[in-house]
Write a protein that holds these residues in place. Structure first.
Motif, mmCIF file in Angstrom:
data_model
loop_
_atom_site.group_PDB
_atom_site.id
_atom_site.type_symbol
_atom_site.label_atom_id
_atom_site.label_comp_id
_atom_site.label_asym_id
_atom_site.label_seq_id
_atom_site.Cartn_x
_atom_site.Cartn_y
_atom_site.Cartn_z
ATOM 1 N N HIS A 34 -6.966 17.043 -2.137
ATOM 2 C CA HIS A 34 -5.550 17.338 -2.357
ATOM 3 C C HIS A 34 -4.817 16.207 -3.086
ATOM 4 N N ASP A 35 -5.568 15.296 -3.683
ATOM 5 C CA ASP A 35 -4.989 14.180 -4.446
ATOM 6 C C ASP A 35 -3.949 13.414 -3.630
ATOM 7 N N ILE A 36 -4.315 13.133 -2.374
ATOM 8 C CA ILE A 36 -3.478 12.330 -1.480
ATOM 9 C C ILE A 36 -4.116 10.940 -1.378
ATOM 10 N N ILE A 37 -3.321 9.903 -1.523
ATOM 11 C CA ILE A 37 -3.848 8.540 -1.506
ATOM 12 C C ILE A 37 -4.281 8.158 -0.087
ATOM 13 N N LEU A 38 -5.540 7.767 0.051
ATOM 14 C CA LEU A 38 -6.079 7.347 1.342
ATOM 15 C C LEU A 38 -6.000 5.824 1.455
ATOM 16 N N ILE A 39 -5.205 5.369 2.423
ATOM 17 C CA ILE A 39 -5.024 3.941 2.691
ATOM 18 C C ILE A 39 -5.761 3.596 3.985
ATOM 19 N N ILE A 40 -6.625 2.613 3.927
ATOM 20 C CA ILE A 40 -7.259 2.113 5.141
ATOM 21 C C ILE A 40 -6.668 0.747 5.474
ATOM 22 N N ALA A 85 0.829 -1.207 0.000
ATOM 23 C CA ALA A 85 0.000 0.000 0.000
ATOM 24 C C ALA A 85 0.863 1.258 0.000
ATOM 25 N N ILE A 86 1.925 1.243 0.787
ATOM 26 C CA ILE A 86 2.835 2.384 0.858
ATOM 27 C C ILE A 86 3.538 2.593 -0.480
ATOM 28 N N LYS A 87 3.959 1.504 -1.111
ATOM 29 C CA LYS A 87 4.608 1.607 -2.419
ATOM 30 C C LYS A 87 3.652 2.165 -3.463
ATOM 31 N N VAL A 88 2.390 1.753 -3.412
ATOM 32 C CA VAL A 88 1.392 2.279 -4.353
ATOM 33 C C VAL A 88 1.253 3.785 -4.177
ATOM 34 N N ALA A 89 1.115 4.226 -2.910
ATOM 35 C CA ALA A 89 0.948 5.665 -2.651
ATOM 36 C C ALA A 89 2.169 6.449 -3.117
ATOM 37 N N ARG A 90 3.358 5.936 -2.834
ATOM 38 C CA ARG A 90 4.577 6.679 -3.193
ATOM 39 C C ARG A 90 4.805 6.686 -4.701
ATOM 40 N N LEU A 114 -5.891 -4.093 -1.753
ATOM 41 C CA LEU A 114 -6.936 -3.808 -2.731
ATOM 42 C C LEU A 114 -6.755 -2.384 -3.243
ATOM 43 N N MET A 115 -6.794 -2.225 -4.560
ATOM 44 C CA MET A 115 -6.550 -0.924 -5.188
ATOM 45 C C MET A 115 -7.770 -0.454 -5.964
ATOM 46 N N SER A 116 -8.123 0.806 -5.764
ATOM 47 C CA SER A 116 -9.263 1.393 -6.469
ATOM 48 C C SER A 116 -8.913 1.664 -7.925
ATOM 49 N N GLU A 117 -9.916 2.062 -8.680
ATOM 50 C CA GLU A 117 -9.709 2.384 -10.090
ATOM 51 C C GLU A 117 -8.629 3.450 -10.266
ATOM 52 N N LYS A 118 -8.574 4.392 -9.333
ATOM 53 C CA LYS A 118 -7.611 5.491 -9.417
ATOM 54 C C LYS A 118 -6.172 5.000 -9.457
ATOM 55 N N VAL A 119 -5.877 3.935 -8.706
ATOM 56 C CA VAL A 119 -4.490 3.471 -8.589
ATOM 57 C C VAL A 119 -4.282 2.057 -9.112
ATOM 58 N N GLN A 120 -5.274 1.514 -9.798
ATOM 59 C CA GLN A 120 -5.205 0.098 -10.200
ATOM 60 C C GLN A 120 -4.024 -0.224 -11.107
ATOM 61 N N ASP A 121 -3.548 0.766 -11.851
ATOM 62 C CA ASP A 121 -2.454 0.517 -12.787
ATOM 63 C C ASP A 121 -1.130 1.130 -12.352
ATOM 64 N N VAL A 122 -1.039 1.558 -11.105
ATOM 65 C CA VAL A 122 0.199 2.169 -10.618
ATOM 66 C C VAL A 122 1.348 1.170 -10.641
ATOM 67 N N LEU A 123 1.088 -0.044 -10.177
ATOM 68 C CA LEU A 123 2.136 -1.060 -10.157
ATOM 69 C C LEU A 123 2.176 -1.790 -11.500
ATOM 70 N N GLY A 124 3.334 -1.781 -12.123
ATOM 71 C CA GLY A 124 3.525 -2.486 -13.383
ATOM 72 C C GLY A 124 4.443 -3.678 -13.211
ATOM 73 N N THR A 147 -14.840 5.958 0.743
ATOM 74 C CA THR A 147 -14.281 5.086 -0.288
ATOM 75 C C THR A 147 -12.778 5.313 -0.350
ATOM 76 N N PRO A 148 -11.977 4.400 0.190
ATOM 77 C CA PRO A 148 -10.521 4.565 0.176
ATOM 78 C C PRO A 148 -9.950 4.359 -1.232
ATOM 79 N N ASP A 149 -8.706 4.784 -1.393
ATOM 80 C CA ASP A 149 -7.977 4.497 -2.627
ATOM 81 C C ASP A 149 -7.314 3.127 -2.557
ATOM 82 N N VAL A 150 -6.881 2.757 -1.351
ATOM 83 C CA VAL A 150 -6.194 1.486 -1.133
ATOM 84 C C VAL A 150 -6.678 0.895 0.191
ATOM 85 N N VAL A 151 -6.884 -0.414 0.211
ATOM 86 C CA VAL A 151 -7.257 -1.126 1.440
ATOM 87 C C VAL A 151 -6.289 -2.287 1.623
ATOM 88 N N SER A 152 -5.700 -2.398 2.790
ATOM 89 C CA SER A 152 -4.839 -3.542 3.106
ATOM 90 C C SER A 152 -5.556 -4.437 4.103
#
Length: 391
Positions: free
Chosen positions: A218-224, A110-115, A266-276, A246-251
């Motif tokens: 502020h376009d900050i990733i919310l992790i729950i 989750a932290i890697k996704v946000a960063r 779990l990654m929302s639509e906003k960040v679903q493709d961040v990790l390649g 509705t979080p952006d990421v759920v661990s």
């Protein structure tokens, strides 16, 4: 001390202050030691055995998969992994899942996704993660840094940089913390809706909603962090659902696998493709046996099941609030903290002597029974706990 306990003390690292009890068998919410003494399990392996010990459906699902294939590398597809991912996304509205083996690993992801999201959208100097004081996010160096409790940090410096902590339920202090760092430098905000290790404290709804709105603005990733609160524990499939956000990421982890090591991010639509390809990985993540067990667990947590969890929660709260020797009861669902007049350790020992296994969190007795604990067994345990609380 029996042979098992003496061998454990000689050969296992001294990281656990174990009780002098050796559990050898069990069924549901009842377990037995080597002498045949029965205990009611009100800890469920710290929220792991969500459906109890040796649950028939879980055992059947795991055993069936064990006879097919126990492991394949993530270079190939397996049915349980895909099935569980589909189930989690369908039930939550999230878009993608990364599987790992524990809550700490789920939080690392989750932290890697946000960063990575922040680096791509705000610049590489945007990496700070804001967490809460009294939080607990894991025991790796990075998740220790995320944990807002100084005593966990001692002797392990330097921790991973880029984490700041702010008081729970104080939105003005939260805003000050973020704005001191700079909204363009904060990559993510990580919250537990109920702070488990921090004392079984549920966050205020207004605070959670305000933080979620601020993060979105502020376009900050919310992790729950749902490692302990997830998978039905709070009376909702995931605790954030009780707060209408509705979080952006759920661990999550613990109860997900029903007793096998399994974590999920779990990654929302906003960040679903961040990790390649190559951005992250896990040798055992998505293990088909663990995933088969999880499909059995999640597949049974429907609204009727959750209503039963809430009913049991209401019973425990009503039975303990105002009871002799009980100062207060906190938590949500079947994640319950009891502030007792006597030291929590004394209450724990008295319960154990009478055949009930409980936990502690800070200065509280903590209860995390199996979600499907029979009501008659639950009532028996609560009466023993009440008696142990009396001065």
């Amino acid at each position: 001390m029996n042979h098992i306990q003496s061998a454990d003390k000689q050969y296992v690292a001294n990281t656990y202050n174990r009780f002098p009890v050796t559990i050898v068998s069990g069924k549901g919410s009842e377990v037995y030691d080597e002498n045949g003494k029965r205990y009611i399990d009100m800890g469920s392996g710290i929220g792991v055995t969500a459906m109890g010990i040796a649950d028939d459906q879980w055992v059947a699902a795991v055993t069936e998969q064990l006879g097919k294939v126990q492991h394949m590398s993530n270079l190939y597809y397996t049915e349980p992994c895909a099935k569980l991912a589909e189930l989690l996304c369908t039930r939550t509205g999230m878009s993608k899942v990364f599987f790992a083996n524990s809550g700490a690993e789920a939080n690392e992801c989750a932290i890697k996704v946000a960063r990575k999201y922040a680096a791509e959208h705000k610049g590489e100097d945007c990496y700070t993660i804001v967490t809460l004081e009294k939080s607990f996010h894991g025991r790796t160096l990075t998740t220790l840094a995320a944990t807002g409790q100084d005593h966990f940090h001692k002797l392990f410096h330097p921790l991973t940089p880029g984490f700041v902590h702010t008081p729970a339920n104080d939105f003005e202090a939260f805003k000050t913390t973020v704005e001191t760092v700079g909204t363009d430098k904060v990559a993510g905000i990580m919250l537990e809706c109920v702070q488990g290790e921090g004392g079984v404290i549920a966050l205020d709804k207004d605070f959670v909603v305000s933080v979620a709105e601020y993060a979105k603005a502020h376009d900050i990733i919310l992790i729950i962090d749902e490692v302990q609160t997830g998978n039905g524990r709070t009376g909702a499939l995931y605790a954030y659902m009780n707060f209408g956000i509705t979080p952006d990421v759920v661990s999550t982890a613990k109860g997900l696998g029903g007793g096998l090591p399994l974590g999920a991010t779990l990654m929302s639509e906003k960040v679903q493709d961040v990790l390649g390809f190559g951005d992250h990985g896990s040798t055992f993540g998505g293990n088909p046996i663990a995933c088969a067990g999880a499909v059995s667990v999640i597949g049974r947590i429907d609204e009727a099941f959750l209503a039963d969890v809430r009913a049991k929660s209401e019973y425990v709260f009503s039975a303990l609030e105002g009871a002799e020797g009980v100062e207060s009861v906190s938590g949500m669902g079947l994640m319950i903290g009891i502030k007792t007049v006597k030291p929590a350790g004394e209450v724990l020992k008295a319960c154990m002597d009478k055949g009930v296994l409980c936990l502690t969190a800070k200065d509280k007795v903590r209860l995390l029974p199996a979600l499907n604990i029979p009501m008659d067994v639950l009532k028996e345990a609560v009466e023993i706990i009440k008696a142990a609380c009396k001065a």
